[in-house]
Design a protein around this motif. Structure first.
Motif, PDB file in Angstrom:
ATOM      1  N   GLU A  38       0.829  -1.209   0.000  1.00 31.62           N
ATOM      2  CA  GLU A  38       0.000   0.000   0.000  1.00 31.62           C
ATOM      3  C   GLU A  38       0.872   1.272   0.000  1.00 31.62           C
ATOM      4  O   GLU A  38       1.706   1.463   0.893  1.00 31.62           O
ATOM      5  N   GLY A  78      -9.106   4.292  -9.633  1.00 37.28           N
ATOM      6  CA  GLY A  78      -9.381   3.051  -8.892  1.00 37.28           C
ATOM      7  C   GLY A  78      -8.249   2.620  -7.969  1.00 37.28           C
ATOM      8  O   GLY A  78      -8.291   1.514  -7.399  1.00 37.28           O
ATOM      9  N   ARG A  79      -7.237   3.465  -7.846  1.00 35.41           N
ATOM     10  CA  ARG A  79      -6.145   3.294  -6.878  1.00 35.41           C
ATOM     11  C   ARG A  79      -5.690   1.840  -6.664  1.00 35.41           C
ATOM     12  O   ARG A  79      -5.182   1.224  -7.569  1.00 35.41           O
ATOM     13  N   THR A  80      -5.879   1.298  -5.452  1.00 35.14           N
ATOM     14  CA  THR A  80      -5.388  -0.054  -5.146  1.00 35.14           C
ATOM     15  C   THR A  80      -5.964  -1.096  -6.100  1.00 35.14           C
ATOM     16  O   THR A  80      -5.265  -2.018  -6.525  1.00 35.14           O
ATOM     17  N   HIS A 126      -6.203 -10.350   1.822  1.00 37.24           N
ATOM     18  CA  HIS A 126      -6.291  -8.923   2.168  1.00 37.24           C
ATOM     19  C   HIS A 126      -7.181  -8.797   3.396  1.00 37.24           C
ATOM     20  O   HIS A 126      -8.374  -9.101   3.319  1.00 37.24           O
ATOM     21  N   TYR A 128      -9.186  -6.987   5.017  1.00 33.09           N
ATOM     22  CA  TYR A 128     -10.136  -5.886   5.111  1.00 33.09           C
ATOM     23  C   TYR A 128     -11.511  -6.390   4.674  1.00 33.09           C
ATOM     24  O   TYR A 128     -11.668  -7.548   4.290  1.00 33.09           O
ATOM     25  N   PHE A 132     -15.076  -4.262  -0.072  1.00 37.85           N
ATOM     26  CA  PHE A 132     -14.374  -3.044  -0.485  1.00 37.85           C
ATOM     27  C   PHE A 132     -13.801  -3.236  -1.887  1.00 37.85           C
ATOM     28  O   PHE A 132     -13.228  -4.273  -2.196  1.00 37.85           O
ATOM     29  N   TRP A 133     -13.965  -2.232  -2.725  1.00 35.33           N
ATOM     30  CA  TRP A 133     -13.564  -2.307  -4.148  1.00 35.33           C
ATOM     31  C   TRP A 133     -14.250  -3.478  -4.873  1.00 35.33           C
ATOM     32  O   TRP A 133     -13.749  -3.940  -5.901  1.00 35.33           O
ATOM     33  N   ARG A 135     -14.290  -6.473  -4.171  1.00 31.74           N
ATOM     34  CA  ARG A 135     -13.308  -7.550  -4.329  1.00 31.74           C
ATOM     35  C   ARG A 135     -13.934  -8.940  -4.349  1.00 31.74           C
ATOM     36  O   ARG A 135     -13.550  -9.779  -5.171  1.00 31.74           O
ATOM     37  N   TRP A 161      -6.463   0.758   9.689  1.00 30.42           N
ATOM     38  CA  TRP A 161      -7.791   0.362   9.227  1.00 30.42           C
ATOM     39  C   TRP A 161      -8.213  -1.021   9.698  1.00 30.42           C
ATOM     40  O   TRP A 161      -9.385  -1.370   9.649  1.00 30.42           O
ATOM     41  N   LEU A 190      -1.896  -3.231   4.032  1.00 34.19           N
ATOM     42  CA  LEU A 190      -2.814  -2.135   4.371  1.00 34.19           C
ATOM     43  C   LEU A 190      -2.256  -1.133   5.386  1.00 34.19           C
ATOM     44  O   LEU A 190      -2.705   0.016   5.444  1.00 34.19           O
ATOM     45  N   HIS A 193      -1.563   2.797   4.829  1.00 37.54           N
ATOM     46  CA  HIS A 193      -2.613   3.555   4.133  1.00 37.54           C
ATOM     47  C   HIS A 193      -2.670   4.984   4.678  1.00 37.54           C
ATOM     48  O   HIS A 193      -2.449   5.219   5.862  1.00 37.54           O
ATOM     49  N   HIS A 253       0.603   2.415  -5.543  1.00 42.11           N
ATOM     50  CA  HIS A 253       0.394   3.767  -6.095  1.00 42.11           C
ATOM     51  C   HIS A 253       1.105   4.772  -5.211  1.00 42.11           C
ATOM     52  O   HIS A 253       1.723   4.412  -4.212  1.00 42.11           O
TER      53      HIS A 253
HETATM   54  C1  GP9 Z   1      -8.520  -1.160   1.252  1.00 39.55           C
HETATM   55  C2  GP9 Z   1      -7.308  -0.803   0.479  1.00 39.55           C
HETATM   56  C3  GP9 Z   1      -7.262   0.664   0.209  1.00 39.55           C
HETATM   57  O1  GP9 Z   1      -8.994  -2.426   1.059  1.00 39.55           O
HETATM   58  O2  GP9 Z   1      -7.115  -1.599  -0.595  1.00 39.55           O
HETATM   59  O3  GP9 Z   1      -7.369   1.002  -1.079  1.00 39.55           O
HETATM   60  P1  GP9 Z   1      -7.044   2.482  -1.637  1.00 39.55           P
HETATM   61  O4  GP9 Z   1      -7.854   3.458  -0.815  1.00 39.55           O
HETATM   62  O5  GP9 Z   1      -5.553   2.723  -1.493  1.00 39.55           O
HETATM   63  O6  GP9 Z   1      -7.470   2.382  -3.062  1.00 39.55           O
END
Ligand code: GP9
Length: 413
Positions: A38, A78-80, A126, A128, A132-133, A135, A161, A190, A193, A253
């Motif tokens: 991350e 879409g970051r991560t 992962h 979390y 989220f996303w 997944r 988190w 994570l 973050h 990223h």
């Molecule tokens: C949460 C983590 C954060 O599951 O992948 O993602 P980000 O906010 O960096 O896209």
């Protein structure tokens, strides 16, 4: 779609195959563990601050790994999740939104689906919320046998988190040690973050003037993740997995901290616009081979889309039947060009940064040797190729064209 097919015909016919070079298939049937770190950026690697090494474990590991020093993240909004689709499906993320949430039902050629044909089972880790996303939906579509989410971990090290990366790695390796081999494991960390504020008990560095700043906290967080990585190495050795596994670590990223001042303070030198641009876009990429061979710094321009084709090379899997846009970093026949979602690109000699209006002439081209701006015309052909690649990727994803192309192939057989 003719233009897309043509582009892939050329790409696929140039892919490496058995007998091309010694590396192709040299690590056939190895386990593969990929760690996506991350907000882990390249500028910290090898650095010290106030006499303290920031990433001592990574620095040590690098000595017996392939280190790609010009590796770019290619993420967008879409970051991560973008780093994930870029790395595991070798496609560019979308101009807006995330492939994970927008097109989770479309077909992709992914590490898990490709490796399943070689007898691998694939797992994703992962700690979390699984939703989220998107997944849990997307990972099923990407071909993972199981997604170990927060619900599958004991939260014995609450941090940020969720679960701290040290425990996340330990519990993940524990799970992996019981798996049938060879396996592919994709792990997403994570603890580093945004906003990076780990409790003082976990912050080990003396950040001097940077302490208490978001930038200082960021460095502290990466130092913690680096320590977790060092512990994971020991755990993999204990479980007898180390020398049977290709271990990959890359950053997903940037850290969103775009100000020059703390960067200059951290590095102890002035930072140019080009430096800053590269710092914000480059992430580390390490490949540790089971026997620790081929170690050294590889300075070819590369990026996340190149991970899957390159790993297939090491595993001796022919990539030509698949719709992967990235380059195989080990195939000398492939032209090395890395294209970022913004339309920025590098061929290793120049770095082009587009303007907000996207007009080619309004962008800036830098010569990477002199580090000064250069004649924009040197960037024209690269700009056109970059735009083409981004458009092809977008159409492929949005039109579900990989499904169509594979269906057509199946019918002509
Ligand atoms: C949460 C983590 C954060 O599951 O992948 O993602 P980000 O906010 O960096 O896209």
């Amino acid at each position: 779609t003719d233009e897309i097919k043509q582009w892939f015909d050329a790409k696929q016919s140039g892919r490496a195959k058995a007998g091309d070079d010694k590396l192709f298939g040299a690590y056939k049937d190895s386990n593969v563990i990929v760690i996506q770190g991350e907000a882990f950026m390249n500028f910290v690697v090898g650095k010290s601050y106030n006499g303290q090494e920031i990433t001592p474990n990574m620095n040590r590991l690098m000595k017996e790994s392939m280190y790609f020093s010009q590796y770019y993240h290619q993420t967008g909004q879409g970051r991560t999740s973008d780093a994930d689709i870029g790395s595991n499906a070798s496609l560019h993320p979308l101009p807006t939104g995330s492939v994970f949430t927008r097109y989770a039902d479309h077909q992709y050629d992914t590490m898990p689906t490709i490796l399943s044909k070689q007898g691998y089972d694939s797992y994703v880790f992962h700690a979390y919320e699984p939703s989220f996303w998107n997944r849990s939906v997307m990972y099923q579509n990407m071909g993972y046998k199981q997604f170990f989410s927060k619900n599958d971990f004991t939260i014995d090290e609450p941090l940020g988190w969720s679960l701290g990366d040290k425990s996340f790695f330990r519990q993940s390796v524990e799970k992996m040690s019981g798996l049938k081999q060879p396996f592919y494991s994709f792990m997403i960390t994570l603890s580093s973050h945004h906003p990076y504020t780990l409790p003082p008990s976990v912050q080990e560095l003396d950040m001097g003037d940077l302490s208490g700043t978001t930038f200082g906290d960021y460095i502290q967080a990466l130092h913690y993740v680096d320590a977790a990585l060092g512990e994971m190495e020991s755990e993999l050795k204990e479980k007898g997995l180390w020398d049977k596994t290709i271990l990959v670590f890359y950053g997903d990223h940037d850290n969103s901290l775009k100000e020059k001042e703390p960067m200059e303070q951290f590095l102890g030198k002035p930072v140019s616009d080009l430096d800053m641009e590269q710092f914000m876009n480059q992430v580390p990429m390490l490949i540790h081979l089971p026997d620790g061979a081929h170690a050294g710094t590889y300075d070819i321009p590369a990026g996340q889309l190149d991970m899957t084709p390159s790993l297939l090379h090491l595993l001796g899997v022919n990539a030509s039947p698949y719709y992967l846009m990235g380059n195989d970093m080990f195939n000398n026949k492939e032209k090395k060009l890395v294209v970022l979602r913004t339309g920025a690109f590098s061929d290793g000699t120049i770095f082009y940064i587009p303007s907000a209006d996207g007009v080619f002439e309004h962008g800036t081209a830098y010569d990477l040797k002199t580090r000064q701006t250069t004649d924009i015309e040197r960037a024209r052909a690269g700009f056109e190729e970059a735009q083409k690649r981004l458009n092809i990727s977008d159409e492929l994803i949005m039109g579900d064209l990989i499904r169509q192309f594979h269906d057509e192939q199946a019918q002509t057989k």
